[in-house]
Enzyme design. Structure first.
Site, short mmCIF file in Angstrom:
data_model
loop_
_atom_site.label_atom_id
_atom_site.label_comp_id
_atom_site.label_asym_id
_atom_site.label_seq_id
_atom_site.Cartn_x
_atom_site.Cartn_y
_atom_site.Cartn_z
N ASP A 1 -12.12 -6.42 21.54
CA ASP A 1 -11.19 -6.29 22.66
C ASP A 1 -11.87 -5.69 23.90
OD1 ASP A 1 -8.55 -6.24 23.96
OD2 ASP A 1 -8.77 -4.05 23.77
N GLU B 1 -7.56 1.21 2.88
CA GLU B 1 -7.71 2.03 4.09
C GLU B 1 -9.09 1.86 4.70
OE1 GLU B 1 -4.17 3.41 1.98
OE2 GLU B 1 -6.16 2.86 1.30
N CYS C 1 0.83 -1.21 0.00
CA CYS C 1 0.00 0.00 0.00
C CYS C 1 0.86 1.25 0.00
CB CYS C 1 -0.90 0.03 1.24
SG CYS C 1 -2.34 -1.01 1.07
N HIS C 2 0.40 2.26 -0.71
CA HIS C 2 1.07 3.55 -0.75
C HIS C 2 0.71 4.36 0.50
CE1 HIS C 2 1.09 2.35 -4.97
NE2 HIS C 2 2.17 3.10 -5.08
#
Length: 158
Positions: free
Chosen positions: A128, A114, A77-78
């Site tokens: 969590d 993203e 990924c960029h």
């Protein structure tokens, strides 16, 4: 659909795709994921009665941070200067929390990864924060809902 693989160099080894010659334009991606849980867990999240704190607020911040860090997690990924990240929550009033992440950029490459990363980390943060009361939670159905921009144009999941 173009089937040419662009992540390999002339030695057939992995490389990051070169986007140097691509035009900067508006790109947007929305992804979605669900977290299935007990009805009691969902009700406690909505009522703010989870001992670790405001689950949705913490998960939302985690998702935004994850979108910004995607290039550090996914090797090809960029690094992108994101112009917007938004995380929305809905539920079915029974046992399912739905997470939707929308990411925007004016750039040379898309933001699908993203948006997907934001959804997954948001869901993992919910897990969590609630695992002490509900270990049976299931994170499922993470997928791209829509994308705008780029060579492949506008996509909407049917």
């Amino acid at each position: 659909m173009n089937n040419e693989l662009t992540h390999f160099n002339e030695q057939e080894r992995a490389k990051m795709v070169d986007v140097t010659d691509k035009k900067v334009n508006y790109r947007m991606a929305t992804a979605q994921a669900t977290v299935k849980m007990t009805q009691e867990t969902l009700q406690r999240i909505k009522a703010g009665q989870v001992k670790k704190g405001d689950v949705l607020a913490v998960a939302q911040v985690a998702g935004i941070m994850a979108a910004k860090k995607t290039s550090e997690l996914i090797p090809m990924c960029h690094l992108l200067l994101l112009s917007g990240v938004d995380i929305l929550f809905t539920d079915n009033e029974v046992d399912t929390l739905t997470i939707q992440a929308t990411v925007k950029v004016n750039g040379q490459t898309g933001v699908e990864m993203e948006a997907l990363t934001a959804c997954q980390i948001t869901a993992l943060t919910v897990y969590d924060m609630c695992k002490a009361m509900d270990k049976s939670m299931v994170i499922t159905d993470c997928h791209l809902v829509e994308k705008i921009g780029g060579k492949s144009g506008h996509y909407t999941k049917q």
